[in-house]
Enzyme design. Structure first.
Site, short mmCIF file in Angstrom:
data_model
loop_
_atom_site.label_atom_id
_atom_site.label_comp_id
_atom_site.label_asym_id
_atom_site.label_seq_id
_atom_site.Cartn_x
_atom_site.Cartn_y
_atom_site.Cartn_z
N HIS A 295 1.10 -1.45 0.19
CA HIS A 295 0.44 0.01 0.44
C HIS A 295 1.02 1.34 -0.04
CE1 HIS A 295 -4.28 -0.48 0.60
NE2 HIS A 295 -4.24 -2.24 1.18
N HIS A 338 -6.08 0.49 11.22
CA HIS A 338 -5.92 2.29 10.96
C HIS A 338 -6.36 2.39 12.46
CE1 HIS A 338 -4.42 6.05 9.48
NE2 HIS A 338 -3.33 5.29 9.89
N GLU A 344 -9.88 11.99 11.18
CA GLU A 344 -10.17 11.30 10.07
C GLU A 344 -12.03 11.98 9.74
OE1 GLU A 344 -8.91 7.62 7.97
OE2 GLU A 344 -7.64 7.64 8.99
N TYR A 353 -18.49 3.62 -1.53
CA TYR A 353 -17.11 3.09 -0.78
C TYR A 353 -16.77 2.12 -0.37
CZ TYR A 353 -12.93 4.15 1.62
OH TYR A 353 -11.59 4.12 1.96
N HIS A 368 -13.02 9.67 12.02
CA HIS A 368 -13.17 8.03 12.96
C HIS A 368 -11.68 9.20 13.61
CE1 HIS A 368 -14.19 5.17 9.82
NE2 HIS A 368 -14.30 5.79 10.99
N HIS A 374 -10.19 2.11 12.76
CA HIS A 374 -11.24 1.95 12.09
C HIS A 374 -10.30 1.05 10.76
CE1 HIS A 374 -8.38 5.15 11.26
NE2 HIS A 374 -8.81 4.88 9.91
#
Length: 446
Positions: A295, A338, A344, A353, A368, A374
């Protein structure tokens, strides 16, 4: 039809073609002594978006040549603020994962609501007096602003329409902003919003900094949001007297004030400078993504940033998750689980999404908070853990975005209670996650 000038932060010059040549060329605020006033009998007025002594790269100002100066108005008086607030302590803090269902748009048959009366503060942090903070607002409205304009003395508005296009008239000209476009109205700029039906969207407000393009580093000279795709309106004026009174609404130190004048504030015949409103079409974002494995962090999707005084730390970032190709091998492709030192807030303009295809809907949102865990729900995890890793389109027909901030944001009473859109079952999307741990697992021999 609306026309635009192309470029981000450029030194622009624009004049309404009905009055050619109104901009003085020797000095900004006067003309040669042989002429006692500006061409056409206009007034020169400077709008400063930075301290006079800021370094050139960050110095922002524009000169406006107008029929009457903005100083001609009656005294400001306090007005009802509705659900617009910066009272960050009106309810107790809530560190939970929060998600809101689509925010309700009032029916015009029941109540006429324009952009200003339809502003609702959802969360935020900081202080307008010390010029350090942010606010996140929703706007839900059904009628245009008539003989009313708004200006924000506290900071900049980044406006994200989600349902319904908006025609924004500013002192610099007009912008038509549709869903999947954004616009930025910088501190002090007067504007009015026309709508064409039930309209909804999001607003990110920053106090004390202006939005700028993120540095590209080793990406190089091209990529992400390219400067040429930002559009600034061309000069347009109206010489209109309003005998019944024109209302100027001023957001100042978190409160609303109004004053009356007898003329339209959109009386700027010409202007020049680098402090302007602007818009941007999110479809023009040049996406950077992983093409081998693993990522890259979502910062690669940053459109605009408002920097804090700490290097590399944003007061607020505007980040999008646009349609793109997913091709990473040996990788769980959706967003990872995360915990973040940043806050966020996510919104959805259209589509679904990828990390939560159910529950997170266009016109809703999620927050979040700092260090609150999350990540993908159970269905997303199970599906993506076993899916064949072939090249595939991700987020086709979708546009999600994030307001990310280094502030620990407080949610307002309206956001937690009054709006009645909080999804109290949100946490349950992670409840079905099950343990896969196998202490006897061994890597397969190749």
């Amino acid at each position: 039809n609306t026309e635009y000038l192309s470029g981000f932060g450029n030194e622009f010059s624009s004049e309404d073609p009905r009055c050619p040549g109104p901009t003085p060329h020797l000095l900004s605020n006067c003309t040669p002594q042989t002429t006692p006033v500006c061409p056409y009998g206009l007034y020169a007025e400077q709008l400063s978006g930075s301290a006079f002594t800021c370094p050139r790269p960050t110095n922002k100002r524009s000169w406006l040549y107008r029929i009457l100066p903005s100083v001609r108005h009656k005294p400001y008086t306090a007005m009802h603020c509705g659900n617009l607030t910066e009272k960050w302590d009106e309810v107790e803090p809530d560190p939970n994962q929060l998600r809101w269902m689509p925010f309700t748009i009032p029916k015009s048959s029941e109540k006429k609501v324009d952009f200003v009366t339809g502003l609702h503060t959802l969360c935020g942090a900081g202080d307008t007096k010390s010029r350090n903070g942010i606010g996140i607002h929703m706007f839900t409205c059904n009628t245009s602003m008539v003989d009313r304009c708004f200006n924000n003395s506290d900071g900049d508005f980044l406006i994200v329409p989600q349902q319904g296009e908006v025609l924004i008239t500013t002192e610099f000209g007009k912008m038509m902003v549709e869903p999947n476009e954004i616009c930025v109205i910088q501190q002090g700029m007067r504007f009015s919003v026309d709508v064409f039906g039930e309209t909804r969207g999001y607003v990110l407000e920053v106090y004390g900094a202006h939005f700028e393009l993120p540095d590209l580093g080793p990406i190089g000279a091209n990529g992400l949001a390219n400067p040429r795709d930002f559009l600034t309106p061309v000069a347009w004026y109206e010489d209109r007297e309003v005998a019944t009174g024109y209302t100027v609404i001023n957001k100042y130190q978190g409160k609303l004030f109004s004053s009356q004048q007898v003329f339209s504030p959109f009386n700027v015949v010409a202007w020049h400078g680098n402090y302007t409103p602007y818009k941007y079409n999110l479809e023009n974002f040049m996406v950077i993504n992983c093409v081998a494995f693993d990522h890259a962090d979502p910062s690669i999707f940053t459109v605009l940033t408002a920097k804090s005084t700490r290097p590399g730390v944003a007061m607020a970032d505007f980040v999008i998750f646009p349609p793109r190709w997913g091709v990473a091998d040996h990788t769980f492709r959706p967003p990872y689980y995360h915990r973040n030192c940043m806050s966020e807030f996510m919104g959805l303009i259209k589509g679904h999404y990828e990390a939560k295809e159910e529950g997170f809907q266009p016109g809703g949102g999620s927050l979040h908070s700092m260090m609150t865990p999350h990540g993908p729900d159970r269905d997303c995890f199970e599906k993506s853990s076993t899916a064949p890793l072939k090249p595939e389109r991700v987020a086709e027909g979708t546009m999600a975005f994030m307001f990310e901030s280094s502030f620990s944001m407080a949610v307002t009473k309206w956001g937690l209670e009054t709006c009645q859109r909080l999804d109290k079952s949100y946490y349950q999307c992670w409840e079905p996650l099950r343990k896969h741990f196998d202490p006897n697992w061994r890597p397969s021999k190749q």
